[in-house]
Motif scaffolding. Structure first.
Motif, PDB file in Angstrom:
ATOM      1  N   VAL A 100       0.818  -1.212   0.000  1.00  0.00           N
ATOM      2  CA  VAL A 100       0.000   0.000   0.000  1.00  0.00           C
ATOM      3  C   VAL A 100       0.854   1.265   0.000  1.00  0.00           C
ATOM      4  O   VAL A 100       0.449   2.287  -0.572  1.00  0.00           O
ATOM      5  CB  VAL A 100      -0.971   0.002   1.201  1.00  0.00           C
ATOM      6  CG1 VAL A 100      -1.996  -1.114   1.058  1.00  0.00           C
ATOM      7  CG2 VAL A 100      -0.221  -0.126   2.517  1.00  0.00           C
ATOM      8  N   TRP A 104       0.503   4.318  -2.678  1.00  0.00           N
ATOM      9  CA  TRP A 104       0.298   5.706  -2.256  1.00  0.00           C
ATOM     10  C   TRP A 104       1.299   6.627  -2.940  1.00  0.00           C
ATOM     11  O   TRP A 104       0.952   7.714  -3.397  1.00  0.00           O
ATOM     12  CB  TRP A 104       0.414   5.814  -0.738  1.00  0.00           C
ATOM     13  CG  TRP A 104       0.283   7.220  -0.234  1.00  0.00           C
ATOM     14  CD1 TRP A 104       1.287   8.110   0.030  1.00  0.00           C
ATOM     15  CD2 TRP A 104      -0.944   7.914   0.023  1.00  0.00           C
ATOM     16  NE1 TRP A 104       0.768   9.310   0.451  1.00  0.00           N
ATOM     17  CE2 TRP A 104      -0.592   9.219   0.466  1.00  0.00           C
ATOM     18  CE3 TRP A 104      -2.281   7.570  -0.048  1.00  0.00           C
ATOM     19  CZ2 TRP A 104      -1.539  10.165   0.815  1.00  0.00           C
ATOM     20  CZ3 TRP A 104      -3.238   8.521   0.299  1.00  0.00           C
ATOM     21  CH2 TRP A 104      -2.868   9.801   0.722  1.00  0.00           C
ATOM     22  N   GLN A 105       2.550   6.202  -3.008  1.00  0.00           N
ATOM     23  CA  GLN A 105       3.582   6.997  -3.659  1.00  0.00           C
ATOM     24  C   GLN A 105       3.271   7.216  -5.135  1.00  0.00           C
ATOM     25  O   GLN A 105       3.525   8.294  -5.681  1.00  0.00           O
ATOM     26  CB  GLN A 105       4.939   6.312  -3.506  1.00  0.00           C
ATOM     27  CG  GLN A 105       5.452   6.288  -2.073  1.00  0.00           C
ATOM     28  CD  GLN A 105       6.690   5.422  -1.895  1.00  0.00           C
ATOM     29  OE1 GLN A 105       7.126   4.759  -2.841  1.00  0.00           O
ATOM     30  NE2 GLN A 105       7.253   5.410  -0.698  1.00  0.00           N
ATOM     31  N   HIS A 113      -5.984  10.636  -7.842  1.00  0.00           N
ATOM     32  CA  HIS A 113      -6.693  10.202  -6.632  1.00  0.00           C
ATOM     33  C   HIS A 113      -7.074   8.728  -6.665  1.00  0.00           C
ATOM     34  O   HIS A 113      -7.578   8.193  -5.677  1.00  0.00           O
ATOM     35  CB  HIS A 113      -7.956  11.046  -6.434  1.00  0.00           C
ATOM     36  CG  HIS A 113      -7.669  12.521  -6.334  1.00  0.00           C
ATOM     37  ND1 HIS A 113      -7.040  13.090  -5.243  1.00  0.00           N
ATOM     38  CD2 HIS A 113      -7.914  13.545  -7.192  1.00  0.00           C
ATOM     39  CE1 HIS A 113      -6.916  14.387  -5.421  1.00  0.00           C
ATOM     40  NE2 HIS A 113      -7.438  14.690  -6.595  1.00  0.00           N
ATOM     41  N   GLU A 130      -7.355   6.881  -2.890  1.00  0.00           N
ATOM     42  CA  GLU A 130      -6.744   7.401  -1.670  1.00  0.00           C
ATOM     43  C   GLU A 130      -7.511   6.921  -0.442  1.00  0.00           C
ATOM     44  O   GLU A 130      -6.901   6.571   0.577  1.00  0.00           O
ATOM     45  CB  GLU A 130      -6.730   8.929  -1.712  1.00  0.00           C
ATOM     46  CG  GLU A 130      -5.789   9.521  -2.729  1.00  0.00           C
ATOM     47  CD  GLU A 130      -5.899  11.027  -2.802  1.00  0.00           C
ATOM     48  OE1 GLU A 130      -4.883  11.682  -3.091  1.00  0.00           O
ATOM     49  OE2 GLU A 130      -7.011  11.556  -2.562  1.00  0.00           O
ATOM     50  N   LEU A 133      -6.485   3.414   0.504  1.00  0.00           N
ATOM     51  CA  LEU A 133      -5.146   3.305   1.067  1.00  0.00           C
ATOM     52  C   LEU A 133      -5.049   3.889   2.468  1.00  0.00           C
ATOM     53  O   LEU A 133      -4.288   3.394   3.307  1.00  0.00           O
ATOM     54  CB  LEU A 133      -4.140   3.991   0.142  1.00  0.00           C
ATOM     55  CG  LEU A 133      -4.000   3.373  -1.255  1.00  0.00           C
ATOM     56  CD1 LEU A 133      -3.088   4.230  -2.125  1.00  0.00           C
ATOM     57  CD2 LEU A 133      -3.482   1.951  -1.171  1.00  0.00           C
ATOM     58  N   LEU A 134      -5.819   4.939   2.729  1.00  0.00           N
ATOM     59  CA  LEU A 134      -5.751   5.582   4.040  1.00  0.00           C
ATOM     60  C   LEU A 134      -6.332   4.717   5.152  1.00  0.00           C
ATOM     61  O   LEU A 134      -6.211   5.061   6.329  1.00  0.00           O
ATOM     62  CB  LEU A 134      -6.466   6.937   3.996  1.00  0.00           C
ATOM     63  CG  LEU A 134      -5.705   8.041   3.257  1.00  0.00           C
ATOM     64  CD1 LEU A 134      -6.559   9.295   3.122  1.00  0.00           C
ATOM     65  CD2 LEU A 134      -4.394   8.357   3.965  1.00  0.00           C
ATOM     66  N   VAL A 139      -0.568   9.415   7.053  1.00  0.00           N
ATOM     67  CA  VAL A 139       0.294  10.360   6.339  1.00  0.00           C
ATOM     68  C   VAL A 139       0.494  11.580   7.215  1.00  0.00           C
ATOM     69  O   VAL A 139      -0.473  12.203   7.671  1.00  0.00           O
ATOM     70  CB  VAL A 139      -0.334  10.761   4.984  1.00  0.00           C
ATOM     71  CG1 VAL A 139       0.566  11.743   4.269  1.00  0.00           C
ATOM     72  CG2 VAL A 139      -0.581   9.532   4.129  1.00  0.00           C
ATOM     73  N   VAL A 144       4.630   9.031   4.535  1.00  0.00           N
ATOM     74  CA  VAL A 144       3.859   7.869   4.972  1.00  0.00           C
ATOM     75  C   VAL A 144       4.412   7.338   6.282  1.00  0.00           C
ATOM     76  O   VAL A 144       5.621   7.108   6.416  1.00  0.00           O
ATOM     77  CB  VAL A 144       3.888   6.755   3.902  1.00  0.00           C
ATOM     78  CG1 VAL A 144       3.177   5.524   4.403  1.00  0.00           C
ATOM     79  CG2 VAL A 144       3.261   7.259   2.610  1.00  0.00           C
TER      80      VAL A 144
END
Length: 216
Positions: A100, A104-105, A113, A130, A133-134, A139, A144
């Motif tokens: 993940v 995100w990167q 998004h 997003e 992943l959150l 973050v 991260v």
């Protein structure tokens, strides 16, 4: 023409009318507006506040008349748009096996998004955003932190709705609304990823000159 792809491959291929018989892939719950007053936060039912507002008699009719007077007398509608005319052909995708943090990167690096998710055979199996992943990482200051040991396949939305290149974008917009998704991958008959259409792409088409023919 639409299709639904999952981890096991194509689940559905057919028209929008037939696809509507399938339960939605994902639907987020309604958001309740919040209003801060001093040090307290209270929920506000916006629709109730609007219901208590009454417009002066005849205001709506006058507004419509004024708008009609501003319109050109011989307005010619612009062309209809198909998916292949407005889609983003350079698709940024991630692999289902990616962790993940890497996914995100990718989103941050390309300032997007969401991204389609492909398996080891480059077949569409889902979409990750997003929000997905959150749920597994924090973050802080753009960096991260506190990453859970999860792969994209653990958090992605699947199955995912996709469309063919010659699909009317009005139907794609309807799918976005009905299925509460922010984008639709574009694939060919064999399921190869060709492009991606986001809400921004459709909005951009709506404001294009000549105007989009949304009633034809």
């Amino acid at each position: 023409m639409f299709a639904i792809y999952g981890i096991s491959g194509p689940i559905f291929q057919g028209t929008l009318e037939k696809m509507n018989q399938i339960p939605p892939v994902l639907r987020r719950g309604p958001v309740t507006p919040v209003r801060r007053i001093g040090d307290q936060i209270e929920t506000s039912t916006f629709t109730e506040e609007l219901a208590n507002i009454t417009a002066p008699t005849g205001t709506a009719e006058k507004a419509v008349e004024a708008y009609q007077e501003m319109l050109p007398q011989n307005l010619e509608r612009g062309p209809l748009f198909l998916a292949n005319q407005i889609m983003q052909p350079q698709v940024i995708s991630v692999n289902a096996a990616d962790d993940v943090a890497r996914a995100w990167q990718v989103l941050v690096q390309h300032q997007i998004h969401q991204a389609p998710v492909l398996d080891a055979g480059l077949h569409l199996v889902g979409i990750v955003s997003e929000r997905n992943l959150l749920t597994t990482l924090n973050v802080d200051g753009g960096q991260v932190r506190d990453v859970l040991a999860r792969s994209v396949s653990d958090v992605m939305t699947t199955p995912v709705v996709a469309a063919t290149p010659i699909t009317d974008i009005r139907r794609i917009a309807l799918v976005m609304l009905d299925r509460d998704v922010d984008g639709v991958p574009i694939v060919n008959d064999t399921g190869t990823l060709l492009g991606f259409i986001s809400r921004s792409d459709i909005l951009r088409a709506v404001v294009t000159d000549p105007p989009l023919s949304i009633w034809r």
